[in-house]
Motif scaffolding. Structure first.
Motif, PDB file in Angstrom:
ATOM      1  N   SER A   8       4.632  27.811  28.069  1.00 50.25           N
ATOM      2  CA  SER A   8       3.626  28.139  29.076  1.00 50.25           C
ATOM      3  C   SER A   8       3.173  29.589  28.920  1.00 50.25           C
ATOM      4  CB  SER A   8       4.180  27.924  30.485  1.00 50.25           C
ATOM      5  OG  SER A   8       3.264  28.383  31.454  1.00 50.25           O
ATOM      6  N   LYS A   9       1.852  29.785  28.888  1.00 50.17           N
ATOM      7  CA  LYS A   9       1.285  31.129  28.863  1.00 50.17           C
ATOM      8  C   LYS A   9       0.518  31.412  30.151  1.00 50.17           C
ATOM      9  CE  LYS A   9       0.937  31.323  23.819  1.00 50.17           C
ATOM     10  NZ  LYS A   9       0.039  31.552  22.664  1.00 50.17           N
ATOM     11  N   THR A  10       0.942  30.741  31.209  1.00 46.21           N
ATOM     12  CA  THR A  10       0.354  30.994  32.516  1.00 46.21           C
ATOM     13  C   THR A  10       0.551  32.464  32.877  1.00 46.21           C
ATOM     14  OG1 THR A  10       0.843  28.732  33.225  1.00 46.21           O
ATOM     15  CG2 THR A  10       0.402  30.363  34.953  1.00 46.21           C
ATOM     16  N   LEU A  11      -0.510  33.128  33.292  1.00 42.89           N
ATOM     17  CA  LEU A  11      -0.441  34.554  33.611  1.00 42.89           C
ATOM     18  C   LEU A  11       0.149  34.770  34.999  1.00 42.89           C
ATOM     19  CD1 LEU A  11      -3.910  35.758  32.247  1.00 42.89           C
ATOM     20  CD2 LEU A  11      -1.697  35.705  31.067  1.00 42.89           C
ATOM     21  N   HIS A  12       0.992  35.790  35.092  1.00 44.51           N
ATOM     22  CA  HIS A  12       1.618  36.135  36.369  1.00 44.51           C
ATOM     23  C   HIS A  12       1.358  37.592  36.738  1.00 44.51           C
ATOM     24  CE1 HIS A  12       4.309  32.926  34.518  1.00 44.51           C
ATOM     25  NE2 HIS A  12       3.702  32.312  35.531  1.00 44.51           N
ATOM     26  N   THR A  42       3.695  38.703  31.825  1.00 44.76           N
ATOM     27  CA  THR A  42       2.815  38.331  30.721  1.00 44.76           C
ATOM     28  C   THR A  42       2.030  39.516  30.152  1.00 44.76           C
ATOM     29  OG1 THR A  42       1.346  37.535  32.491  1.00 44.76           O
ATOM     30  CG2 THR A  42       2.550  35.886  31.250  1.00 44.76           C
ATOM     31  N   ARG A  62       5.368  34.377  41.622  1.00 49.60           N
ATOM     32  CA  ARG A  62       4.286  33.650  40.929  1.00 49.60           C
ATOM     33  C   ARG A  62       4.838  32.829  39.762  1.00 49.60           C
ATOM     34  NH1 ARG A  62       1.785  38.634  42.297  1.00 49.60           N
ATOM     35  NH2 ARG A  62       2.306  39.576  40.279  1.00 49.60           N
ATOM     36  N   SER A  63       5.776  33.399  39.008  1.00 46.90           N
ATOM     37  CA  SER A  63       6.312  32.667  37.854  1.00 46.90           C
ATOM     38  C   SER A  63       7.220  31.519  38.284  1.00 46.90           C
ATOM     39  CB  SER A  63       7.076  33.613  36.922  1.00 46.90           C
ATOM     40  OG  SER A  63       8.294  34.044  37.505  1.00 46.90           O
ATOM     41  N   TYR A 112       8.607  30.430  29.022  1.00 45.25           N
ATOM     42  CA  TYR A 112       7.544  31.038  29.825  1.00 45.25           C
ATOM     43  C   TYR A 112       7.786  32.536  29.893  1.00 45.25           C
ATOM     44  CZ  TYR A 112      10.522  31.451  34.054  1.00 45.25           C
ATOM     45  OH  TYR A 112      11.504  31.780  34.966  1.00 45.25           O
ATOM     46  N   LYS A 142       7.120  23.757  37.470  1.00 43.23           N
ATOM     47  CA  LYS A 142       6.327  22.772  36.728  1.00 43.23           C
ATOM     48  C   LYS A 142       6.986  22.432  35.392  1.00 43.23           C
ATOM     49  CE  LYS A 142       1.876  24.084  38.763  1.00 43.23           C
ATOM     50  NZ  LYS A 142       0.537  24.706  38.512  1.00 43.23           N
ATOM     51  N   ARG A 186       6.496  29.207  40.341  1.00 44.73           N
ATOM     52  CA  ARG A 186       5.695  27.987  40.315  1.00 44.73           C
ATOM     53  C   ARG A 186       5.610  27.433  38.892  1.00 44.73           C
ATOM     54  NH1 ARG A 186       2.916  30.968  44.403  1.00 44.73           N
ATOM     55  NH2 ARG A 186       1.585  32.018  42.868  1.00 44.73           N
ATOM     56  N   THR A 187       5.480  28.343  37.928  1.00 47.86           N
ATOM     57  CA  THR A 187       5.448  27.916  36.527  1.00 47.86           C
ATOM     58  C   THR A 187       6.771  27.289  36.118  1.00 47.86           C
ATOM     59  OG1 THR A 187       3.844  29.643  35.953  1.00 47.86           O
ATOM     60  CG2 THR A 187       5.142  28.714  34.151  1.00 47.86           C
TER      61      THR A 187
END
Length: 390
Positions: free
Chosen positions: A160-164, A120, A174-175, A116, A181, A177-178
């Motif tokens: 994961s490419k979830t944006l933070h 990002t 914020r990251s 992750y 998961k 939480r990623t």
């Protein structure tokens, strides 16, 4: 034995209340590591030689294991300049109690590796025209290259490419939480890929005739897994040095957390600087992927069942109050509980004796204080328990 330990702990608490100066109280724990908004820090040794340049904030007590395995400690920070002292030349060999390379059991599913990006937006100026691109930082493309090679090697990869965004002090919250998961899927390691800020020359090198950028591993000091995480980082550096000497520029042991309290195999990797090209970063992370089987074990279980010597451990799920989820945490196997308890009792006993002497000034007064405690406070403490037994 546990009851006996509780008694000793209560002795320490009762004797200490109202006696400790404010300076003896622990500092508030910092949850996140900091990075400069622009520019970089320069760390110099006693001779004025530059040891480290990085976009991470540098604080007193931070340490750095350089490419040549010399350990330094930060002793002074003034603006963007810091000074350090040389501590020792550390062994390239990971500690005996570090165990990471393990053969998977027969017919086990392919081990998972999670990737992750806390920041990002991070990008590479020569390729992207700017060091930051909100919502589409090319550090995620470097993660793609890492994923591709690891998949080719036989691992299951969760990228994961979830944006933070934005890139601020709350990015690690914020990251987190990623990361939680991802850990629910029980990966054997968790990589947070970043891009550092520093002069081009400190991150550029050539390996096998190709221009690549160096990597730096970052270990947070503010987490309960620090020792095991540092052992993990050292095992990574050792394995990488054996195959691609110079790819790892060092290990920065920084004030911060970096979400590494969630798992001792959570590691932050700085892949070059903003002045490197993205292509160089992709080549570097591909080389790094080639080394992963050396410190995590091959996905096919061809290591012959051989694990690094040391203390075994297990992974268990823990609750996280910040996110409401669970994470995987390392719990060492206690191979000698009796010995550990005796050591703890001995340490507490010496600590109590030292405290009494320092707080009273002489052994005679110390004995009086101890006698008073056992005659009154200790008796009151045991009173309710004795009544229950009757």
């Amino acid at each position: 034995m546990r009851y006996f330990l509780r008694i000793i702990l209560n002795v320490v608490v009762v004797l200490s209340l109202g006696s400790l100066p404010a300076a003896a109280l622990p500092e508030a724990e910092l949850l996140d590591g900091g990075e400069l908004l622009s520019g970089y820090m320069t760390v110099m040794d006693e001779q004025g030689i530059i040891v480290l340049q990085t976009g991470h904030e540098v604080h007193l007590g931070d340490q750095y294991i350089a490419e040549n395995d010399t350990l330094y400690e930060i002793t002074e920070v003034e603006g963007a300049i810091a000074r350090c002292r040389t501590i020792e030349k550390v062994s390239a060999q990971a500690p005996d109690d570090a165990i990471f390379v393990q053969a998977p059991p027969p017919n086990a599913p392919k081990p998972k590796i999670a990737i992750y990006h806390t920041h990002t937006d991070e990008s590479y100026t020569p390729t992207d025209g700017r060091p930051s691109q909100k919502g589409k930082g090319s550090i995620m493309l470097v993660g793609d290259a890492f994923e591709k090679r690891l998949t080719e090697l036989g691992y299951q990869v969760i990228h994961s490419k979830t944006l933070h965004d934005p890139h601020d002090a709350n990015a690690y919250h914020r990251s987190r939480r990623t990361a939680m998961k991802l850990l629910q899927q029980q990966p054997i390691a968790l990589f947070d890929l970043h891009r550092d800020s520093a002069p081009l020359k400190v991150y550029s090198t050539t390996i096998n005739g190709q221009s690549v950028c160096k990597l730096m591993l970052v270990v947070g000091r503010q987490n309960q897994n620090q020792k095991t995480t540092l052992d993990f980082a050292r095992s990574i550096k050792r394995a990488t040095d054996a195959k691609y000497r110079g790819l790892i520029r060092g290990i920065f042991i920084a004030r911060g957390n970096y979400n590494q309290d969630l798992s001792p195999r959570a590691i932050l990797v700085e892949v070059g600087t903003e002045h490197n090209s993205r292509e160089a970063a992709e080549r570097s992370i591909t080389l790094f992927a080639n080394v992963v089987p050396s410190f995590l074990g091959p996905p096919g279980g061809n290591s012959g069942g051989k694990a690094e010597a040391g203390q075994a451990g297990t992974y268990t799920e823990i609750n996280d109050n910040n996110t409401g989820g669970t994470a995987t945490s390392y719990v060492p196997t206690d191979t000698a509980p009796g010995y550990d308890i005796l050591v703890m009792v001995a340490v507490l006993t010496v600590g109590i004796a030292a405290f009494l002497f320092l707080s009273t000034g002489n052994w005679q007064e110390a004995k009086k204080k101890l006698h008073h405690f056992f005659k009154y406070e200790f008796t009151n403490f045991l009173g309710p328990r004795k009544k229950r037994k009757k």
